[in-house]
Design a protein around this motif. Sequence first.
Motif, short mmCIF file in Angstrom:
data_model
loop_
_atom_site.label_atom_id
_atom_site.label_comp_id
_atom_site.label_asym_id
_atom_site.label_seq_id
_atom_site.Cartn_x
_atom_site.Cartn_y
_atom_site.Cartn_z
N LYS A 20 66.11 -3.73 -1.14
CA LYS A 20 65.56 -4.17 -2.43
C LYS A 20 65.17 -2.97 -3.29
N GLU A 21 64.76 -1.87 -2.68
CA GLU A 21 64.43 -0.67 -3.46
C GLU A 21 65.69 0.02 -3.96
N ARG A 22 66.79 -0.04 -3.19
CA ARG A 22 68.06 0.51 -3.65
C ARG A 22 68.54 -0.26 -4.88
N ASP A 23 68.38 -1.58 -4.85
CA ASP A 23 68.76 -2.40 -6.01
C ASP A 23 67.96 -1.98 -7.24
N ALA A 24 66.67 -1.79 -7.10
CA ALA A 24 65.82 -1.39 -8.22
C ALA A 24 66.17 0.02 -8.70
N PHE A 25 66.48 0.91 -7.76
CA PHE A 25 66.87 2.28 -8.11
C PHE A 25 68.16 2.27 -8.93
N ALA A 26 69.16 1.52 -8.48
CA ALA A 26 70.44 1.43 -9.19
C ALA A 26 70.23 0.81 -10.57
N ALA A 27 69.39 -0.21 -10.67
CA ALA A 27 69.11 -0.85 -11.96
C ALA A 27 68.44 0.14 -12.92
N ALA A 28 67.53 0.95 -12.41
CA ALA A 28 66.86 1.95 -13.25
C ALA A 28 67.86 2.99 -13.75
N LEU A 29 68.80 3.39 -12.91
CA LEU A 29 69.81 4.35 -13.34
C LEU A 29 70.71 3.77 -14.43
N ARG A 30 70.99 2.49 -14.34
CA ARG A 30 71.81 1.84 -15.38
C ARG A 30 71.10 1.86 -16.74
N GLN A 31 69.77 1.91 -16.72
CA GLN A 31 69.00 1.99 -17.96
C GLN A 31 68.98 3.41 -18.54
N PRO A 33 71.84 5.93 -18.42
CA PRO A 33 73.18 6.38 -18.04
C PRO A 33 73.35 7.89 -18.17
N ASP A 34 74.13 8.43 -17.23
CA ASP A 34 74.52 9.85 -17.22
C ASP A 34 73.38 10.82 -16.93
N GLU A 35 72.20 10.32 -16.54
CA GLU A 35 71.08 11.18 -16.18
C GLU A 35 70.94 11.22 -14.66
N TRP A 36 70.83 12.43 -14.11
CA TRP A 36 70.66 12.58 -12.67
C TRP A 36 69.24 12.20 -12.26
N ALA A 37 69.12 11.57 -11.08
CA ALA A 37 67.81 11.22 -10.51
C ALA A 37 67.82 11.55 -9.03
N LEU A 38 66.70 12.00 -8.54
CA LEU A 38 66.54 12.28 -7.12
C LEU A 38 66.27 10.97 -6.40
N MET A 39 67.17 10.59 -5.50
CA MET A 39 66.98 9.35 -4.75
C MET A 39 66.05 9.56 -3.57
N GLY A 40 66.03 10.75 -3.03
CA GLY A 40 65.17 11.05 -1.89
C GLY A 40 65.85 12.08 -1.00
N HIS A 41 65.36 12.22 0.24
CA HIS A 41 66.00 13.19 1.13
C HIS A 41 66.16 12.63 2.53
N HIS A 42 67.09 13.23 3.25
CA HIS A 42 67.47 12.79 4.60
C HIS A 42 67.03 13.82 5.63
N TRP A 43 67.14 13.42 6.88
CA TRP A 43 66.78 14.30 7.99
C TRP A 43 67.80 15.41 8.19
N SER A 44 69.06 15.16 7.81
CA SER A 44 70.10 16.16 8.01
C SER A 44 71.03 16.22 6.81
#
Length: 101
Positions: A20-31, A33-44
């Motif tokens: 559900k947070e991925r859906d909200a993140f993608a929706a925010a990016l659609r608002q 367009p063409d702007e980079w956003a940090l989604m977060g970070h991984h262990w590797s």
Amino acid sequence: MTTIEIAFELPSRRLPLPLKERDAFAAALRQHPDEWALMGHHWSSGSARQAAYAIRKGQTPCFAPSGTFEADAKTVIGEHRVYVRYLSHRAEGASSEVTGR
């Protein structure tokens, strides 16, 4: 006295984000367009690269169709980060291909 510029920010969260947070993140990016956003970070770096690949290929419904989002994995000071942006020109081209306009 020397003046320096400092960017204060909270540490990013570990991924994967709940669906559900991925859906909200993608929706925010659609608002934004063409702007980079940090989604977060991984262990590797490998899991960050795989997440970026899955986003680019639209393997998660909120990032579909393939090529609508650009994603890049970067390692910055030991953090394996995933940056994402919505490509408005690709989305417009994809919708016109579907409708035949």
